[in-house]
Design a protein around this motif. Structure first.
Motif, PDB file in Angstrom:
ATOM      1  N   ARG A 289       0.839  -1.211   0.000  1.00  0.00           N
ATOM      2  CA  ARG A 289       0.000   0.000   0.000  1.00  0.00           C
ATOM      3  C   ARG A 289       0.869   1.255   0.000  1.00  0.00           C
ATOM      4  O   ARG A 289       0.589   2.214  -0.718  1.00  0.00           O
ATOM      5  CB  ARG A 289      -0.932  -0.010   1.206  1.00  0.00           C
ATOM      6  N   ALA A 290       1.940   1.232   0.809  1.00  0.00           N
ATOM      7  CA  ALA A 290       2.807   2.404   0.897  1.00  0.00           C
ATOM      8  C   ALA A 290       3.541   2.666  -0.409  1.00  0.00           C
ATOM      9  O   ALA A 290       3.868   3.823  -0.727  1.00  0.00           O
ATOM     10  CB  ALA A 290       3.810   2.227   2.035  1.00  0.00           C
ATOM     11  N   SER A 291       3.815   1.603  -1.198  1.00  0.00           N
ATOM     12  CA  SER A 291       4.531   1.783  -2.466  1.00  0.00           C
ATOM     13  C   SER A 291       3.690   2.521  -3.498  1.00  0.00           C
ATOM     14  O   SER A 291       4.225   3.020  -4.494  1.00  0.00           O
ATOM     15  CB  SER A 291       4.953   0.418  -3.021  1.00  0.00           C
ATOM     16  N   HIS A 292       2.371   2.589  -3.295  1.00  0.00           N
ATOM     17  CA  HIS A 292       1.483   3.283  -4.224  1.00  0.00           C
ATOM     18  C   HIS A 292       1.124   4.694  -3.732  1.00  0.00           C
ATOM     19  O   HIS A 292       0.268   5.355  -4.336  1.00  0.00           O
ATOM     20  CB  HIS A 292       0.185   2.496  -4.413  1.00  0.00           C
ATOM     21  N   LEU A 293       1.749   5.139  -2.645  1.00  0.00           N
ATOM     22  CA  LEU A 293       1.391   6.429  -2.063  1.00  0.00           C
ATOM     23  C   LEU A 293       2.622   7.324  -1.939  1.00  0.00           C
ATOM     24  O   LEU A 293       3.707   6.854  -1.621  1.00  0.00           O
ATOM     25  CB  LEU A 293       0.772   6.252  -0.675  1.00  0.00           C
ATOM     26  N   VAL A 294       2.420   8.601  -2.208  1.00  0.00           N
ATOM     27  CA  VAL A 294       3.414   9.618  -1.863  1.00  0.00           C
ATOM     28  C   VAL A 294       2.706  10.670  -1.020  1.00  0.00           C
ATOM     29  O   VAL A 294       1.465  10.777  -1.045  1.00  0.00           O
ATOM     30  CB  VAL A 294       4.032  10.275  -3.127  1.00  0.00           C
ATOM     31  N   CYS A 295       3.478  11.401  -0.248  1.00  0.00           N
ATOM     32  CA  CYS A 295       2.875  12.395   0.633  1.00  0.00           C
ATOM     33  C   CYS A 295       3.295  13.802   0.212  1.00  0.00           C
ATOM     34  O   CYS A 295       4.332  13.992  -0.433  1.00  0.00           O
ATOM     35  CB  CYS A 295       3.261  12.128   2.081  1.00  0.00           C
ATOM     36  N   THR A 296       2.491  14.756   0.571  1.00  0.00           N
ATOM     37  CA  THR A 296       2.786  16.155   0.293  1.00  0.00           C
ATOM     38  C   THR A 296       2.233  17.003   1.432  1.00  0.00           C
ATOM     39  O   THR A 296       1.300  16.585   2.136  1.00  0.00           O
ATOM     40  CB  THR A 296       2.173  16.600  -1.044  1.00  0.00           C
ATOM     41  N   VAL A 319      -3.242   9.493 -11.074  1.00  0.00           N
ATOM     42  CA  VAL A 319      -3.777   9.451  -9.712  1.00  0.00           C
ATOM     43  C   VAL A 319      -4.805   8.325  -9.666  1.00  0.00           C
ATOM     44  O   VAL A 319      -5.753   8.301 -10.449  1.00  0.00           O
ATOM     45  CB  VAL A 319      -4.425  10.794  -9.334  1.00  0.00           C
ATOM     46  N   SER A 320      -4.577   7.379  -8.774  1.00  0.00           N
ATOM     47  CA  SER A 320      -5.363   6.145  -8.770  1.00  0.00           C
ATOM     48  C   SER A 320      -6.859   6.409  -8.620  1.00  0.00           C
ATOM     49  O   SER A 320      -7.288   7.172  -7.752  1.00  0.00           O
ATOM     50  CB  SER A 320      -4.889   5.237  -7.635  1.00  0.00           C
ATOM     51  N   SER A 321      -7.625   5.743  -9.493  1.00  0.00           N
ATOM     52  CA  SER A 321      -9.092   5.804  -9.414  1.00  0.00           C
ATOM     53  C   SER A 321      -9.664   4.395  -9.264  1.00  0.00           C
ATOM     54  O   SER A 321     -10.841   4.180  -9.522  1.00  0.00           O
ATOM     55  CB  SER A 321      -9.656   6.472 -10.678  1.00  0.00           C
ATOM     56  N   GLY A 356     -16.267   3.026  -2.994  1.00  0.00           N
ATOM     57  CA  GLY A 356     -15.064   3.182  -2.183  1.00  0.00           C
ATOM     58  C   GLY A 356     -13.807   2.964  -2.997  1.00  0.00           C
ATOM     59  O   GLY A 356     -13.638   1.910  -3.617  1.00  0.00           O
ATOM     60  N   TYR A 357     -12.936   3.971  -3.043  1.00  0.00           N
ATOM     61  CA  TYR A 357     -11.667   3.829  -3.763  1.00  0.00           C
ATOM     62  C   TYR A 357     -10.702   2.958  -2.965  1.00  0.00           C
ATOM     63  O   TYR A 357     -10.727   2.940  -1.729  1.00  0.00           O
ATOM     64  CB  TYR A 357     -11.053   5.203  -4.012  1.00  0.00           C
ATOM     65  N   VAL A 358      -9.865   2.225  -3.677  1.00  0.00           N
ATOM     66  CA  VAL A 358      -8.925   1.307  -3.034  1.00  0.00           C
ATOM     67  C   VAL A 358      -7.866   2.071  -2.244  1.00  0.00           C
ATOM     68  O   VAL A 358      -7.516   1.682  -1.122  1.00  0.00           O
ATOM     69  CB  VAL A 358      -8.254   0.404  -4.095  1.00  0.00           C
ATOM     70  N   ARG A 359      -7.370   3.180  -2.791  1.00  0.00           N
ATOM     71  CA  ARG A 359      -6.286   3.924  -2.153  1.00  0.00           C
ATOM     72  C   ARG A 359      -6.771   5.320  -1.762  1.00  0.00           C
ATOM     73  O   ARG A 359      -7.493   5.975  -2.515  1.00  0.00           O
ATOM     74  CB  ARG A 359      -5.077   4.019  -3.091  1.00  0.00           C
ATOM     75  N   CYS A 373      -2.101  12.429   1.256  1.00  0.00           N
ATOM     76  CA  CYS A 373      -1.695  11.294   0.418  1.00  0.00           C
ATOM     77  C   CYS A 373      -2.064  11.547  -1.036  1.00  0.00           C
ATOM     78  O   CYS A 373      -3.146  12.067  -1.327  1.00  0.00           O
ATOM     79  CB  CYS A 373      -2.388  10.014   0.880  1.00  0.00           C
ATOM     80  N   ILE A 374      -1.174  11.175  -1.941  1.00  0.00           N
ATOM     81  CA  ILE A 374      -1.478  11.140  -3.375  1.00  0.00           C
ATOM     82  C   ILE A 374      -1.367   9.680  -3.813  1.00  0.00           C
ATOM     83  O   ILE A 374      -0.264   9.112  -3.815  1.00  0.00           O
ATOM     84  CB  ILE A 374      -0.508  12.006  -4.195  1.00  0.00           C
ATOM     85  N   PRO A 375      -2.473   9.034  -4.161  1.00  0.00           N
ATOM     86  CA  PRO A 375      -2.423   7.626  -4.574  1.00  0.00           C
ATOM     87  C   PRO A 375      -2.020   7.496  -6.041  1.00  0.00           C
ATOM     88  O   PRO A 375      -2.461   8.281  -6.897  1.00  0.00           O
ATOM     89  CB  PRO A 375      -3.854   7.151  -4.345  1.00  0.00           C
ATOM     90  N   LEU A 376      -1.190   6.507  -6.343  1.00  0.00           N
ATOM     91  CA  LEU A 376      -0.686   6.300  -7.705  1.00  0.00           C
ATOM     92  C   LEU A 376      -1.258   5.012  -8.288  1.00  0.00           C
ATOM     93  O   LEU A 376      -1.609   4.081  -7.549  1.00  0.00           O
ATOM     94  CB  LEU A 376       0.840   6.241  -7.699  1.00  0.00           C
ATOM     95  N   ASP A 377      -1.323   4.950  -9.620  1.00  0.00           N
ATOM     96  CA  ASP A 377      -1.911   3.775 -10.269  1.00  0.00           C
ATOM     97  C   ASP A 377      -0.940   2.598 -10.331  1.00  0.00           C
ATOM     98  O   ASP A 377      -1.347   1.472 -10.599  1.00  0.00           O
ATOM     99  CB  ASP A 377      -2.394   4.130 -11.683  1.00  0.00           C
ATOM    100  N   HIS A 378       0.358   2.810 -10.074  1.00  0.00           N
ATOM    101  CA  HIS A 378       1.318   1.714  -9.984  1.00  0.00           C
ATOM    102  C   HIS A 378       2.436   2.129  -9.029  1.00  0.00           C
ATOM    103  O   HIS A 378       2.591   3.315  -8.731  1.00  0.00           O
ATOM    104  CB  HIS A 378       1.874   1.320 -11.359  1.00  0.00           C
ATOM    105  N   PRO A 379       3.194   1.163  -8.495  1.00  0.00           N
ATOM    106  CA  PRO A 379       4.199   1.494  -7.484  1.00  0.00           C
ATOM    107  C   PRO A 379       5.247   2.474  -7.994  1.00  0.00           C
ATOM    108  O   PRO A 379       5.601   2.478  -9.173  1.00  0.00           O
ATOM    109  CB  PRO A 379       4.838   0.125  -7.159  1.00  0.00           C
ATOM    110  N   LEU A 380       5.747   3.276  -7.089  1.00  0.00           N
ATOM    111  CA  LEU A 380       6.810   4.216  -7.417  1.00  0.00           C
ATOM    112  C   LEU A 380       8.093   3.431  -7.673  1.00  0.00           C
ATOM    113  O   LEU A 380       8.548   2.680  -6.803  1.00  0.00           O
ATOM    114  CB  LEU A 380       7.005   5.184  -6.246  1.00  0.00           C
ATOM    115  N   PRO A 381       8.708   3.548  -8.862  1.00  0.00           N
ATOM    116  CA  PRO A 381       9.942   2.792  -9.147  1.00  0.00           C
ATOM    117  C   PRO A 381      11.084   3.219  -8.226  1.00  0.00           C
ATOM    118  O   PRO A 381      11.067   4.320  -7.662  1.00  0.00           O
ATOM    119  CB  PRO A 381      10.240   3.146 -10.613  1.00  0.00           C
ATOM    120  N   ASP A 382      12.059   2.342  -8.084  1.00  0.00           N
ATOM    121  CA  ASP A 382      13.198   2.647  -7.209  1.00  0.00           C
ATOM    122  C   ASP A 382      13.932   3.906  -7.663  1.00  0.00           C
ATOM    123  O   ASP A 382      14.377   4.708  -6.834  1.00  0.00           O
ATOM    124  CB  ASP A 382      14.172   1.458  -7.185  1.00  0.00           C
TER     125      ASP A 382
END
Length: 406
Positions: A289-296, A319-321, A356-359, A373-382
């Motif tokens: 779950r954390a890999s699909h989220l960034v914070c601001t 932005v994940s929908s 209900g949205y997943v993220r 939180c900003i939810p992403l549609d795929h994990p943030l790459p390394d």
């Protein structure tokens, strides 16, 4: 040769069974590529080779794919590009996500048509972006894996020790049984010797011939002596097997106690392992779950909507929908899919809010920080995560330098 071996059809002009009609048909097919090469066995002969020809033969990677779309101002159908090379579908989706091309669904057959994007106009969003709780979640997963692996190793060592104890007890039982057998054999030998001595004494006594009364008395005495000797020799014989039986019983009791303790220990270890695996699974889920989220630190909901394109750390996302967990964004219900363009004029369907949205796309708080939180549609790459980390470190250094200036 491959065609001839697989199908039995001869396309070699030098062959007596050459199929000229099929060869002419293949030569006029736009999907067939024909090249003439020397015969490996006889280089003086030129043989035609046949291969599949994609509609856009010049499209071989993402760069040439984008170039081909940009050369088609009236658009190109996505399905015409789908056989260009392996992985082209993923590259097309990446171009759409990044906004490099525009995708419009044909209302007649619902197939997408790709159009050049033209010059991009990027808008920088307010706020400072961070990786959120990802690092902490990764550390929690590492600790959970170490704990579960430790318990597994202890279980293996305990099983090996139990097997060794079982083998040791088995050897002790066999030794006790052998001692009991040896004791019985010795007792039987002593009894036989005593009986032989008594018989010899009786023979001597009867051979004296002194008087009938004396003979009877001597015989009676001999009988008493035989009985006494037999009784004396029988008693020790029963003592030795009894001692071996006691030893075997003692070993059996110890073994039963050991098995009971082992069963309790195995049950306890199984409970610990189940708890550790549960914690590991939960930690892995939190990391995913954390890999699909960034914070601001600034509320992004007034600047961007779900489904719109966003660039973070040099990588493009939507932005994940998603309203269905584990399902790609393009496989979500139509009302929850990202638009083919990079921005929208209105929010997605209200029914998504009901499902209900997943993220999450809202405010959050923790012991260390507070933000959004900003939810992403795929994990943030390394690579993107490392870029965000470097930006955070650079801001910290800049604040320290600015604070030291008087």
């Amino acid at each position: 040769h491959v065609i001839q071996t697989s199908t039995g059809v001869h396309l070699n002009p030098a062959s007596p069974s050459y199929d000229s009609e099929l060869a002419n048909s293949l030569s006029t097919n736009p999907k067939i590529r024909i090249e003439e090469v020397p015969d490996p066995e006889n280089p003086t002969l030129i043989l035609p080779t046949y291969g599949y020809q994609a509609k856009f033969a010049n499209v071989v990677d993402r760069t040439t794919l984008l170039a081909q779309i940009n050369r088609c101002p009236n658009g190109v159908r996505k399905r015409d590009l789908s056989d260009s090379y392996v992985g082209v579908e993923a590259d097309i989706d990446a171009l759409i996500t990044a906004g490099d091309v525009l995708a419009v669904a044909n209302p007649e057959d619902r197939h997408k048509v790709l159009f050049p994007r033209g010059e991009q106009f990027l808008v920088e969003l307010d706020g400072l972006v961070g990786t959120g709780t990802y690092e902490q979640c990764r550390e929690d997963l590492r600790k959970a894996e170490e704990e579960s692996n430790k318990i597994r190793q202890q279980a293996k060592e305990a099983a090996a020790a139990a097997a060794a104890d079982a083998a040791k007890n088995d050897s002790a039982n066999k030794a006790a049984a052998a001692d009991g057998a040896n004791g019985s054999a010795e007792a039987n030998a002593d009894t036989a010797a005593a009986a032989a001595d008594s018989a010899a004494s009786a023979a001597d006594t009867t051979g004296t011939a002194s008087a009938a009364a004396d003979t009877k008395a001597s015989t009676a005495s001999t009988a008493d002596t035989t009985a006494s000797a037999a009784a004396d020799t029988t008693a020790p014989a029963t003592d030795k097997p009894a001692s071996a039986a006691d030893t075997a019983a003692s070993i059996a009791g110890a073994t039963a106690s050991s098995k009971s303790d082992t069963a309790e220990s195995e049950e306890l270890r199984a409970q610990k392992l189940a708890a550790a695996i549960s914690q590991e699974t939960e930690a892995r889920h939190r990391l995913e779950r954390a890999s699909h989220l960034v914070c601001t630190d600034i509320d992004p909901r007034v600047q961007i909507r779900r489904g719109e394109a966003i660039n973070i750390g040099g990588s493009w996302f939507r932005v994940s929908s998603a309203v269905q967990d584990g399902v790609p964004l393009d496989k979500q219900p139509t009302r929850a899919q990202a638009p083919p363009s990079v921005v929208m004029m209105k929010d997605l369907s209200r029914k998504n809010d009901a499902d209900g949205y997943v993220r999450p796309f809202d405010e959050y708080s923790s012991k260390a920080t507070r933000g959004f939180c900003i939810p992403l549609d795929h994990p943030l790459p390394d690579e993107a995560r490392e870029n965000v980390r470097r930006a955070e470190a650079a801001r910290d250094r800049l604040h320290k330098v600015a604070g030291s200036v008087k």
